[in-house]
Design a protein around this motif. Sequence first.
Motif, PDB file in Angstrom:
ATOM      1  N   GLY A  59       0.830  -1.200   0.000  1.00 47.83           N
ATOM      2  CA  GLY A  59       0.000   0.000   0.000  1.00 47.83           C
ATOM      3  C   GLY A  59       0.864   1.250   0.000  1.00 47.83           C
ATOM      4  N   THR A  60       1.977   1.183   0.701  1.00 41.56           N
ATOM      5  CA  THR A  60       2.913   2.307   0.732  1.00 41.56           C
ATOM      6  C   THR A  60       3.427   2.607  -0.670  1.00 41.56           C
ATOM      7  OG1 THR A  60       3.589   1.610   2.944  1.00 41.56           O
ATOM      8  CG2 THR A  60       5.025   3.177   1.808  1.00 41.56           C
ATOM      9  N   ASP A  61       3.822   1.561  -1.390  1.00 44.00           N
ATOM     10  CA  ASP A  61       4.296   1.750  -2.760  1.00 44.00           C
ATOM     11  C   ASP A  61       3.175   2.242  -3.679  1.00 44.00           C
ATOM     12  OD1 ASP A  61       6.833   1.096  -2.082  1.00 44.00           O
ATOM     13  OD2 ASP A  61       6.989  -0.669  -3.395  1.00 44.00           O
ATOM     14  N   ALA A  62       1.941   1.830  -3.399  1.00 43.65           N
ATOM     15  CA  ALA A  62       0.808   2.320  -4.204  1.00 43.65           C
ATOM     16  C   ALA A  62       0.761   3.846  -4.110  1.00 43.65           C
ATOM     17  CB  ALA A  62      -0.499   1.701  -3.716  1.00 43.65           C
ATOM     18  N   LEU A  63       0.933   4.372  -2.907  1.00 45.43           N
ATOM     19  CA  LEU A  63       0.927   5.828  -2.713  1.00 45.43           C
ATOM     20  C   LEU A  63       2.160   6.472  -3.353  1.00 45.43           C
ATOM     21  CD1 LEU A  63      -0.170   5.731   1.032  1.00 45.43           C
ATOM     22  CD2 LEU A  63      -1.497   6.798  -0.800  1.00 45.43           C
ATOM     23  N   LEU A  64       3.323   5.862  -3.108  1.00 46.04           N
ATOM     24  CA  LEU A  64       4.580   6.418  -3.630  1.00 46.04           C
ATOM     25  C   LEU A  64       4.565   6.478  -5.158  1.00 46.04           C
ATOM     26  CD1 LEU A  64       7.582   7.231  -2.788  1.00 46.04           C
ATOM     27  CD2 LEU A  64       8.174   4.883  -3.410  1.00 46.04           C
ATOM     28  N   ALA A  87       2.611   5.893   6.653  1.00 46.08           N
ATOM     29  CA  ALA A  87       2.851   5.672   5.221  1.00 46.08           C
ATOM     30  C   ALA A  87       2.160   6.702   4.341  1.00 46.08           C
ATOM     31  CB  ALA A  87       2.393   4.268   4.820  1.00 46.08           C
ATOM     32  N   THR A  88       1.021   7.238   4.802  1.00 44.20           N
ATOM     33  CA  THR A  88       0.300   8.236   4.009  1.00 44.20           C
ATOM     34  C   THR A  88       1.190   9.434   3.702  1.00 44.20           C
ATOM     35  OG1 THR A  88      -1.725   7.620   5.183  1.00 44.20           O
ATOM     36  CG2 THR A  88      -1.792   9.657   3.908  1.00 44.20           C
ATOM     37  N   ALA A  89       2.031   9.814   4.662  1.00 46.34           N
ATOM     38  CA  ALA A  89       2.790  11.058   4.521  1.00 46.34           C
ATOM     39  C   ALA A  89       4.277  10.855   4.276  1.00 46.34           C
ATOM     40  CB  ALA A  89       2.588  11.927   5.767  1.00 46.34           C
ATOM     41  N   SER A 184      -3.714  -7.753   7.737  1.00 43.82           N
ATOM     42  CA  SER A 184      -4.860  -7.409   8.594  1.00 43.82           C
ATOM     43  C   SER A 184      -5.891  -6.524   7.907  1.00 43.82           C
ATOM     44  CB  SER A 184      -4.361  -6.713   9.859  1.00 43.82           C
ATOM     45  OG  SER A 184      -3.708  -5.507   9.509  1.00 43.82           O
ATOM     46  N   LYS A 185      -5.651  -6.126   6.655  1.00 42.88           N
ATOM     47  CA  LYS A 185      -6.606  -5.234   5.973  1.00 42.88           C
ATOM     48  C   LYS A 185      -7.869  -6.003   5.567  1.00 42.88           C
ATOM     49  CE  LYS A 185      -3.873  -1.847   6.579  1.00 42.88           C
ATOM     50  NZ  LYS A 185      -2.960  -0.986   5.883  1.00 42.88           N
ATOM     51  N   ASN A 186      -8.925  -5.288   5.196  1.00 34.07           N
ATOM     52  CA  ASN A 186     -10.214  -5.949   4.905  1.00 34.07           C
ATOM     53  C   ASN A 186     -10.095  -6.969   3.772  1.00 34.07           C
ATOM     54  OD1 ASN A 186     -10.861  -3.775   6.608  1.00 34.07           O
ATOM     55  ND2 ASN A 186     -12.971  -3.746   5.847  1.00 34.07           N
ATOM     56  N   ASP A 192       3.018  -8.797   2.133  1.00 34.54           N
ATOM     57  CA  ASP A 192       2.764  -7.444   1.638  1.00 34.54           C
ATOM     58  C   ASP A 192       2.188  -7.473   0.226  1.00 34.54           C
ATOM     59  OD1 ASP A 192       3.573  -5.500   3.677  1.00 34.54           O
ATOM     60  OD2 ASP A 192       5.559  -6.419   3.491  1.00 34.54           O
ATOM     61  N   GLY A 193       1.427  -6.443  -0.094  1.00 31.59           N
ATOM     62  CA  GLY A 193       0.888  -6.294  -1.444  1.00 31.59           C
ATOM     63  C   GLY A 193       0.078  -5.018  -1.519  1.00 31.59           C
ATOM     64  N   GLY A 194      -0.153  -4.527  -2.727  1.00 34.70           N
ATOM     65  CA  GLY A 194      -0.947  -3.313  -2.890  1.00 34.70           C
ATOM     66  C   GLY A 194      -1.479  -3.210  -4.301  1.00 34.70           C
TER      67      GLY A 194
HETATM   68  C1  LIG Z   1      -1.784  -0.013   5.886  1.00 32.85           C
HETATM   69  C2  LIG Z   1      -1.810   1.400   5.476  1.00 32.85           C
HETATM   70  C3  LIG Z   1      -0.923   1.925   4.522  1.00 32.85           C
HETATM   71  C4  LIG Z   1       0.259   1.181   4.006  1.00 32.85           C
HETATM   72  O1  LIG Z   1       0.001  -0.062   3.462  1.00 32.85           O
HETATM   73  P1  LIG Z   1       1.165  -1.172   3.438  1.00 32.85           P
HETATM   74  O2  LIG Z   1       0.613  -2.229   2.561  1.00 32.85           O
HETATM   75  O3  LIG Z   1       1.357  -1.629   4.866  1.00 32.85           O
HETATM   76  O4  LIG Z   1       2.381  -0.546   2.889  1.00 32.85           O
HETATM   77  C5  LIG Z   1      -1.106   3.235   4.108  1.00 32.85           C
HETATM   78  N1  LIG Z   1      -2.076   4.003   4.616  1.00 32.85           N
HETATM   79  C6  LIG Z   1      -2.936   3.550   5.550  1.00 32.85           C
HETATM   80  C7  LIG Z   1      -4.008   4.463   6.061  1.00 32.85           C
HETATM   81  C8  LIG Z   1      -2.816   2.239   6.025  1.00 32.85           C
HETATM   82  O5  LIG Z   1      -3.659   1.803   6.970  1.00 32.85           O
END
Ligand SMILES: *Cc1c(COP(=O)(O)O)cnc(C)c1O
Length: 364
Positions: A59-64, A87-89, A184-186, A192-194
């Motif tokens: 998810g971090t890489d998705a944002l990056l 990770a958002t910021a 742990s995400k829904n 890891d994955g995104g």
């Molecule tokens: C989990 C999470 C991320 C990062 O996702 P990863 O897959 O752990 O890199 C980013 N933003 C929010 C709000 C999150 O809960």
Amino acid sequence: MIPMVDLKRQYQNLKADIDAAIKNVLENGHFILGPNVAELEKEIAAYHGVPHAVGVASGTDALLLSLRACGIGAGDEVITTPFTFIATADVISLLHATPVFVDIVTDTFNIDPGKIEEKITKKTKAIIPVHLFGHPADMDPICALAAKYNIRVIEDCAQAFGATYKGKKVGARGECGCFSFFPSKNLAGYGDGGMIITGNEEMAKNLRLLRNHGSAVKYHHSALGYNSRLDEIQAAIIRVKMKKIEEFNDRRRVNADIYRRLIKRNDIALPLELPSCRHVYHQFTIRSKNRASIMTALQNENVSSAVYYPVPLHRQEVFTSGNIPAENLTNSEICAEEVLSLPMFPELENEEIEQVSNVINHAP
Ligand SMILES: *Cc1c(COP(=O)(O)O)cnc(C)c1O
């Protein structure tokens, strides 16, 4: 012991299908950007009604990668909330741009659209709203401001797969919607994955380049990219769970209803679900000035609880050295002091919710 989340229960329920999916990848021998990644991308794009989805490493890489693909870099400013996971910021700073924090509204814990415009400058290139805990941010005014000032919107949907705002799933509205498959995400893998969804074909092309060393044709590199591909085994696992995502989110909502019915204390604010939104309860997060005693009571009865998030981002050491303005962020500070997340996952049993609620009702 009642845990915040028990991933073993879901695995036991889906064991036959997940084991078969993993075995299938191992026997196929196609491990990087294989058929499961391609199929999952199609399934997730279709689910959101958008033409493109690009699997990435987290998810971090998705944002990056989304920020990179929007051309954000040194000298740019990106507006976001300080009440979120780091990770958002940190991805903004990693690209040598500056995060600009705008306060939240306390009822949904999401960015306050009424406080965004005063923070917009000539340097503002993007807004990252976060759909925190599974409740959508107020997208209409955010997108109106973005249109007015020609700013990109990148949605952080890491906690909100399947949540809806005015009947539409979150993630499809912005330039990019970013998802995490952290266990742990829904919707999750076992590692890891995104994924990034987008309606923009150029953007999708650019993201595919960036995730794979800036390469569209093997050994020809047109951009400085990353090694950030969604793993084929994770994609195969996530495809199994994708078939059940509505069921999982519905079950979280039923669990939330049970908590709402059973928790009875006037010093506790229960999480709000705006009528225009479908909350998917990644977390069930209450607020109380008596958080400490409630936490202790839960601990004494072997019930887990957690504070997401205890330190707002404008107070993080990593950012303070950059002199990030911290005025007018009081709601974020209040929430950091008062929030408490309770056990929440689809397989949580009614009796467990009753037990948690009982302990809370009787805590001093
Ligand atoms: C989990 C999470 C991320 C990062 O996702 P990863 O897959 O752990 O890199 C980013 N933003 C929010 C709000 C999150 O809960």
